[in-house]
Design an enzyme around this catalytic site. Structure first.
Site, PDB file in Angstrom:
ATOM      1  N   LYS A  48      43.741  33.407  17.332  1.00 56.16           N
ATOM      2  CA  LYS A  48      44.904  32.612  17.748  1.00 56.16           C
ATOM      3  C   LYS A  48      44.971  32.549  19.272  1.00 56.16           C
ATOM      4  O   LYS A  48      45.216  31.502  19.854  1.00 56.16           O
ATOM      5  CB  LYS A  48      46.195  33.210  17.181  1.00 56.16           C
ATOM      6  CG  LYS A  48      46.466  32.805  15.738  1.00 56.16           C
ATOM      7  CD  LYS A  48      47.643  33.553  15.140  1.00 56.16           C
ATOM      8  CE  LYS A  48      47.755  33.241  13.641  1.00 56.16           C
ATOM      9  NZ  LYS A  48      48.459  34.251  12.879  1.00 56.16           N
TER      10      LYS A  48
ATOM     11  N   ASP B 140      56.309  30.388  13.091  1.00 57.15           N
ATOM     12  CA  ASP B 140      55.853  30.617  11.710  1.00 57.15           C
ATOM     13  C   ASP B 140      56.738  29.876  10.707  1.00 57.15           C
ATOM     14  O   ASP B 140      56.356  29.704   9.547  1.00 57.15           O
ATOM     15  CB  ASP B 140      55.938  32.119  11.387  1.00 57.15           C
ATOM     16  CG  ASP B 140      54.588  32.804  11.433  1.00 57.15           C
ATOM     17  OD1 ASP B 140      53.575  32.148  11.133  1.00 57.15           O
ATOM     18  OD2 ASP B 140      54.560  34.000  11.764  1.00 57.15           O
TER      19      ASP B 140
ATOM     20  N   GLN C 165      52.421  39.196  13.319  1.00 56.96           N
ATOM     21  CA  GLN C 165      51.400  39.077  12.276  1.00 56.96           C
ATOM     22  C   GLN C 165      51.778  39.908  11.052  1.00 56.96           C
ATOM     23  O   GLN C 165      52.136  41.081  11.177  1.00 56.96           O
ATOM     24  CB  GLN C 165      50.046  39.545  12.853  1.00 56.96           C
ATOM     25  CG  GLN C 165      48.864  39.285  11.956  1.00 56.96           C
ATOM     26  CD  GLN C 165      48.542  37.807  11.775  1.00 56.96           C
ATOM     27  OE1 GLN C 165      48.773  36.987  12.655  1.00 56.96           O
ATOM     28  NE2 GLN C 165      48.009  37.462  10.616  1.00 56.96           N
TER      29      GLN C 165
END
Ligand code: GUN
Length: 296
Positions: free
Chosen positions: A52, A119, A96
Protein backbone atom coordinates in the site's frame (compact mmCIF):
# COMPACT_ATOMS: atom_id res chain seq x y z
CA UNK A 1 -13.80 -20.80 -22.39
CA UNK A 2 -14.63 -17.65 -20.50
CA UNK A 3 -13.00 -14.25 -20.69
CA UNK A 4 -10.53 -13.59 -17.87
CA UNK A 5 -11.23 -10.44 -15.87
CA UNK A 6 -7.87 -8.74 -15.43
CA UNK A 7 -7.87 -7.12 -11.99
CA UNK A 8 -4.22 -6.13 -12.29
CA UNK A 9 -4.82 -4.19 -15.48
CA UNK A 10 -7.94 -2.52 -14.07
CA UNK A 11 -6.05 -1.57 -10.89
CA UNK A 12 -3.13 -0.13 -12.91
CA UNK A 13 -5.64 1.97 -14.82
CA UNK A 14 -7.18 3.37 -11.61
CA UNK A 15 -3.72 4.15 -10.18
CA UNK A 16 -2.57 5.87 -13.39
CA UNK A 17 -5.66 8.12 -13.34
CA UNK A 18 -5.11 8.85 -9.65
CA UNK A 19 -1.52 9.91 -10.24
CA UNK A 20 -2.64 12.49 -12.80
CA UNK A 21 -5.55 13.67 -10.63
CA UNK A 22 -3.31 13.97 -7.55
CA UNK A 23 -0.72 16.00 -9.47
CA UNK A 24 -3.48 18.34 -10.57
CA UNK A 25 -4.94 18.62 -7.06
CA UNK A 26 -1.51 19.40 -5.61
CA UNK A 27 -0.69 21.93 -8.35
CA UNK A 28 -4.00 23.76 -7.94
CA UNK A 29 -4.55 23.62 -4.18
CA UNK A 30 -1.21 22.68 -2.60
CA UNK A 31 -2.88 19.63 -1.00
CA UNK A 32 -0.85 16.40 -1.20
CA UNK A 33 -3.09 13.38 -0.45
CA UNK A 34 -1.78 11.62 2.64
CA UNK A 35 -2.46 8.11 3.92
CA UNK A 36 -1.40 6.47 7.18
CA UNK A 37 -1.53 2.73 7.74
CA UNK A 38 -1.27 1.20 11.20
CA UNK A 39 -0.32 -2.44 11.59
CA UNK A 40 -0.20 -4.26 14.90
CA UNK A 41 1.99 -7.37 15.01
CA UNK A 42 3.79 -9.27 12.31
CA UNK A 43 0.77 -10.65 10.53
CA UNK A 44 1.32 -11.83 6.94
CA UNK A 45 -0.76 -8.74 6.10
CA UNK A 46 2.39 -6.66 6.62
CA UNK A 47 3.28 -7.50 3.03
CA UNK A 48 0.09 -5.76 1.92
CA UNK A 49 0.90 -2.76 4.11
CA UNK A 50 4.29 -2.33 2.42
CA UNK A 51 2.53 -2.70 -0.92
CA UNK A 52 0.00 0.00 0.00
CA UNK A 53 2.86 2.36 0.91
CA UNK A 54 4.54 1.70 -2.43
CA UNK A 55 1.34 2.30 -4.41
CA UNK A 56 0.62 5.49 -2.42
CA UNK A 57 4.04 6.89 -3.24
CA UNK A 58 3.58 5.87 -6.88
CA UNK A 59 0.45 8.05 -6.97
CA UNK A 60 2.39 11.00 -5.53
CA UNK A 61 0.76 10.69 -2.09
CA UNK A 62 2.36 11.27 1.27
CA UNK A 63 2.46 7.87 3.01
CA UNK A 64 3.16 6.97 6.63
CA UNK A 65 3.32 3.55 8.23
CA UNK A 66 3.05 2.83 11.96
CA UNK A 67 4.12 -0.67 12.92
CA UNK A 68 3.25 -1.57 16.52
CA UNK A 69 4.28 -4.72 18.39
CA UNK A 70 1.72 -7.54 18.77
CA UNK A 71 1.34 -6.98 22.52
CA UNK A 72 0.47 -3.27 22.18
CA UNK A 73 -2.44 -2.51 24.55
CA UNK A 74 -5.66 -1.34 22.89
CA UNK A 75 -5.39 2.20 24.21
CA UNK A 76 -1.95 2.51 22.62
CA UNK A 77 -3.52 1.67 19.26
CA UNK A 78 -6.32 4.17 19.82
CA UNK A 79 -3.87 6.97 20.69
CA UNK A 80 -2.07 7.09 17.29
CA UNK A 81 -5.44 6.80 15.50
CA UNK A 82 -6.64 9.89 17.37
CA UNK A 83 -3.40 11.68 16.56
CA UNK A 84 -3.78 10.87 12.85
CA UNK A 85 -7.42 12.00 12.96
CA UNK A 86 -6.11 15.43 13.95
CA UNK A 87 -3.13 15.50 11.53
CA UNK A 88 -3.89 17.81 8.57
CA UNK A 89 -1.28 16.05 6.35
CA UNK A 90 -3.19 12.77 6.64
CA UNK A 91 -6.47 12.33 4.73
CA UNK A 92 -6.88 8.57 5.01
CA UNK A 93 -6.34 6.39 8.08
CA UNK A 94 -6.37 2.62 7.80
CA UNK A 95 -5.76 0.04 10.52
CA UNK A 96 -4.82 -3.27 8.95
CA UNK A 97 -7.06 -6.17 9.99
CA UNK A 98 -7.04 -8.69 11.54
CA UNK A 99 -5.88 -7.22 14.85
CA UNK A 100 -4.51 -9.38 17.68
CA UNK A 101 -7.26 -10.98 19.81
CA UNK A 102 -6.80 -8.70 22.82
CA UNK A 103 -7.85 -5.67 20.73
CA UNK A 104 -11.49 -4.87 19.95
CA UNK A 105 -11.35 -4.29 16.18
CA UNK A 106 -14.69 -2.54 16.14
CA UNK A 107 -13.59 -0.04 18.80
CA UNK A 108 -10.52 0.80 16.73
CA UNK A 109 -12.46 1.06 13.48
CA UNK A 110 -15.04 3.35 15.06
CA UNK A 111 -12.29 5.61 16.44
CA UNK A 112 -11.16 6.56 12.92
CA UNK A 113 -12.75 9.88 11.89
CA UNK A 114 -15.49 9.07 9.32
CA UNK A 115 -14.03 11.65 6.89
CA UNK A 116 -10.66 9.79 7.01
CA UNK A 117 -12.12 6.27 7.05
CA UNK A 118 -10.82 5.19 3.63
CA UNK A 119 -11.75 1.57 4.45
CA UNK A 120 -15.42 2.56 4.67
CA UNK A 121 -15.87 0.56 7.88
CA UNK A 122 -17.14 3.35 10.16
CA UNK A 123 -20.87 3.07 10.99
CA UNK A 124 -21.44 6.51 9.44
CA UNK A 125 -19.99 5.39 6.11
CA UNK A 126 -21.80 2.05 6.26
CA UNK A 127 -25.06 3.93 6.92
CA UNK A 128 -24.41 6.38 4.09
CA UNK A 129 -23.84 3.51 1.65
CA UNK A 130 -27.05 1.85 2.83
CA UNK A 131 -29.04 5.04 2.32
CA UNK A 132 -27.38 6.11 -0.94
CA UNK A 133 -25.49 9.15 0.41
CA UNK A 134 -22.38 8.32 -1.59
CA UNK A 135 -21.32 11.91 -2.25
CA UNK A 136 -19.97 12.13 1.28
CA UNK A 137 -19.34 8.44 2.04
CA UNK A 138 -16.45 6.03 1.71
CA UNK A 139 -17.24 2.57 0.41
CA UNK A 140 -15.38 -0.56 1.48
CA UNK A 141 -12.62 -1.12 -1.07
CA UNK A 142 -12.97 -4.79 -2.07
CA UNK A 143 -16.66 -4.42 -3.03
CA UNK A 144 -15.99 -1.06 -4.69
CA UNK A 145 -13.17 -2.67 -6.70
CA UNK A 146 -15.34 -5.67 -7.56
CA UNK A 147 -18.01 -3.26 -8.77
CA UNK A 148 -15.54 -1.64 -11.17
CA UNK A 149 -14.64 -5.08 -12.56
CA UNK A 150 -18.34 -5.85 -13.04
CA UNK A 151 -18.74 -2.47 -14.74
CA UNK A 152 -16.03 -3.44 -17.26
CA UNK A 153 -18.24 -6.35 -18.36
CA UNK A 154 -21.79 -5.02 -17.96
CA UNK A 155 -21.51 -1.21 -17.80
CA UNK A 156 -22.81 0.90 -14.94
CA UNK A 157 -26.51 0.11 -15.14
CA UNK A 158 -27.31 -3.47 -14.15
CA UNK A 159 -31.08 -3.13 -14.67
CA UNK A 160 -32.67 -6.47 -15.47
CA UNK A 161 -29.67 -8.50 -14.27
CA UNK A 162 -29.74 -10.93 -11.35
CA UNK A 163 -26.81 -10.77 -8.96
CA UNK A 164 -25.92 -13.36 -6.35
CA UNK A 165 -23.58 -12.43 -3.50
CA UNK A 166 -22.30 -15.44 -1.58
CA UNK A 167 -21.13 -14.16 1.81
CA UNK A 168 -22.57 -11.63 4.27
CA UNK A 169 -19.52 -10.05 5.90
CA UNK A 170 -19.56 -6.38 6.83
CA UNK A 171 -16.40 -5.84 4.77
CA UNK A 172 -17.45 -7.49 1.50
CA UNK A 173 -20.84 -9.25 1.29
CA UNK A 174 -23.16 -6.60 2.71
CA UNK A 175 -21.59 -3.55 1.02
CA UNK A 176 -21.36 -5.54 -2.23
CA UNK A 177 -25.09 -6.23 -2.11
CA UNK A 178 -25.76 -2.53 -1.49
CA UNK A 179 -23.59 -1.45 -4.44
CA UNK A 180 -25.28 -3.95 -6.76
CA UNK A 181 -28.70 -2.76 -5.62
CA UNK A 182 -27.66 0.82 -6.24
CA UNK A 183 -26.71 -0.20 -9.80
CA UNK A 184 -30.27 -1.59 -10.26
CA UNK A 185 -29.39 -5.30 -10.13
CA UNK A 186 -31.84 -7.70 -8.53
CA UNK A 187 -29.79 -8.98 -5.63
CA UNK A 188 -29.80 -12.22 -3.64
CA UNK A 189 -27.47 -12.69 -0.69
CA UNK A 190 -26.53 -16.26 0.20
CA UNK A 191 -24.13 -17.48 2.87
CA UNK A 192 -22.60 -20.67 4.19
CA UNK A 193 -25.81 -22.15 5.69
CA UNK A 194 -27.80 -21.38 2.52
CA UNK A 195 -29.31 -24.43 0.89
CA UNK A 196 -30.16 -24.55 -2.80
CA UNK A 197 -28.36 -21.50 -4.11
CA UNK A 198 -30.39 -19.77 -6.80
CA UNK A 199 -29.03 -20.62 -10.25
CA UNK A 200 -30.40 -17.64 -12.10
CA UNK A 201 -27.54 -15.21 -11.44
CA UNK A 202 -26.02 -13.20 -14.28
CA UNK A 203 -23.39 -11.88 -11.86
CA UNK A 204 -21.96 -13.94 -9.03
CA UNK A 205 -19.71 -12.48 -6.33
CA UNK A 206 -18.24 -15.16 -4.08
CA UNK A 207 -16.92 -13.81 -0.77
CA UNK A 208 -17.71 -16.50 1.74
CA UNK A 209 -14.20 -17.75 2.64
CA UNK A 210 -15.17 -21.37 2.06
CA UNK A 211 -12.77 -23.14 -0.30
CA UNK A 212 -14.54 -24.01 -3.54
CA UNK A 213 -18.00 -23.82 -1.95
CA UNK A 214 -19.58 -22.56 -5.18
CA UNK A 215 -19.73 -25.39 -7.67
CA UNK A 216 -19.95 -24.97 -11.41
CA UNK A 217 -23.39 -26.54 -11.65
CA UNK A 218 -24.69 -23.81 -9.33
CA UNK A 219 -24.06 -21.19 -11.98
CA UNK A 220 -25.78 -20.65 -15.25
CA UNK A 221 -23.75 -20.47 -18.47
CA UNK A 222 -22.50 -17.02 -19.35
CA UNK A 223 -22.39 -15.69 -15.77
CA UNK A 224 -19.82 -13.10 -14.69
CA UNK A 225 -17.89 -14.48 -11.71
CA UNK A 226 -16.00 -12.28 -9.25
CA UNK A 227 -14.26 -14.63 -6.82
CA UNK A 228 -12.94 -12.70 -3.84
CA UNK A 229 -11.99 -15.83 -1.92
CA UNK A 230 -8.39 -16.70 -1.10
CA UNK A 231 -8.23 -20.01 0.76
CA UNK A 232 -5.15 -22.11 1.40
CA UNK A 233 -5.87 -25.83 1.28
CA UNK A 234 -3.72 -28.88 1.66
CA UNK A 235 -2.61 -30.30 -1.68
CA UNK A 236 -2.97 -34.02 -1.03
CA UNK A 237 -0.53 -36.00 1.08
CA UNK A 238 2.73 -34.32 0.00
CA UNK A 239 2.53 -31.75 2.83
CA UNK A 240 2.22 -28.88 0.34
CA UNK A 241 -0.64 -26.43 0.10
CA UNK A 242 -2.20 -24.35 -2.64
CA UNK A 243 -4.52 -21.38 -2.97
CA UNK A 244 -8.08 -21.81 -4.17
CA UNK A 245 -11.00 -19.43 -4.42
CA UNK A 246 -14.57 -19.73 -3.15
CA UNK A 247 -15.56 -21.02 -6.59
CA UNK A 248 -14.36 -24.25 -8.22
CA UNK A 249 -12.32 -22.37 -10.80
CA UNK A 250 -11.63 -24.96 -13.50
CA UNK A 251 -15.25 -26.03 -13.86
CA UNK A 252 -16.64 -22.52 -13.47
CA UNK A 253 -14.30 -21.15 -16.13
CA UNK A 254 -15.84 -23.49 -18.71
CA UNK A 255 -19.33 -22.13 -17.97
CA UNK A 256 -18.75 -18.48 -17.08
CA UNK A 257 -18.87 -15.63 -19.57
CA UNK A 258 -16.15 -13.81 -17.62
CA UNK A 259 -14.26 -14.80 -14.48
CA UNK A 260 -11.53 -13.53 -12.16
CA UNK A 261 -8.54 -15.90 -11.97
CA UNK A 262 -7.31 -17.72 -8.87
CA UNK A 263 -5.58 -16.64 -6.74
CA UNK A 264 -7.88 -13.70 -6.37
CA UNK A 265 -7.38 -10.87 -8.83
CA UNK A 266 -9.46 -8.47 -6.77
CA UNK A 267 -6.59 -7.73 -4.32
CA UNK A 268 -4.86 -5.15 -6.55
CA UNK A 269 -8.24 -3.45 -7.05
CA UNK A 270 -8.74 -3.28 -3.28
CA UNK A 271 -5.43 -1.43 -2.91
CA UNK A 272 -6.22 0.86 -5.86
CA UNK A 273 -9.57 1.72 -4.26
CA UNK A 274 -7.86 2.54 -0.94
CA UNK A 275 -5.81 5.06 -2.92
CA UNK A 276 -8.92 6.34 -4.71
CA UNK A 277 -10.66 6.86 -1.37
CA UNK A 278 -7.60 8.69 -0.04
CA UNK A 279 -7.65 10.96 -3.07
CA UNK A 280 -11.36 11.57 -2.50
CA UNK A 281 -10.71 12.43 1.15
CA UNK A 282 -7.99 14.91 0.13
CA UNK A 283 -10.23 16.45 -2.56
CA UNK A 284 -13.04 16.91 -0.07
CA UNK A 285 -10.57 18.45 2.39
CA UNK A 286 -9.52 20.88 -0.35
CA UNK A 287 -13.18 21.83 -0.84
CA UNK A 288 -13.59 19.93 -4.09
CA UNK A 289 -15.90 17.14 -5.18
CA UNK A 290 -14.63 13.82 -6.43
CA UNK A 291 -12.84 14.10 -9.77
CA UNK A 292 -12.47 10.36 -10.25
CA UNK A 293 -15.42 8.06 -10.83
CA UNK A 294 -14.66 4.98 -8.82
CA UNK A 295 -17.71 3.34 -7.41
CA UNK A 296 -20.99 4.59 -8.74
N1 GUN B 1 -7.51 -6.89 5.92
C1 GUN B 1 -8.00 -7.57 4.87
N2 GUN B 1 -8.71 -6.76 4.06
C2 GUN B 1 -8.67 -5.53 4.63
C3 GUN B 1 -9.21 -4.27 4.26
O1 GUN B 1 -9.88 -4.10 3.24
N3 GUN B 1 -8.93 -3.25 5.13
C4 GUN B 1 -8.19 -3.41 6.27
N4 GUN B 1 -8.00 -2.35 7.06
N5 GUN B 1 -7.67 -4.58 6.62
C5 GUN B 1 -7.92 -5.63 5.81
Amino acid sequence: MSKTIDGNEAAADVLAKLKVAAEQLTAETGVVPGIAVIIVGQDPASVYVAFKGKKAKGCGFHSAEHALPTQTPEKEVIAPVEKLNADPRIHGVLVQLPLPDHIDSSRITQTIAPEKDVDGFHFINVGKLGTGELDTAFVSCTPAGSMLLIEHVHGRDLSGLNALVVGRSNIVGKPMANLLLRANATVTVAHSPTKNLPRSADILVAAVRRPEMTKADWIKPGVTVIDVGINRISDGSNGKSRLVGDVVYGEAATRAGAITPVPCDVGPMTIALVMANTFTAASRDAGRGVALETCG
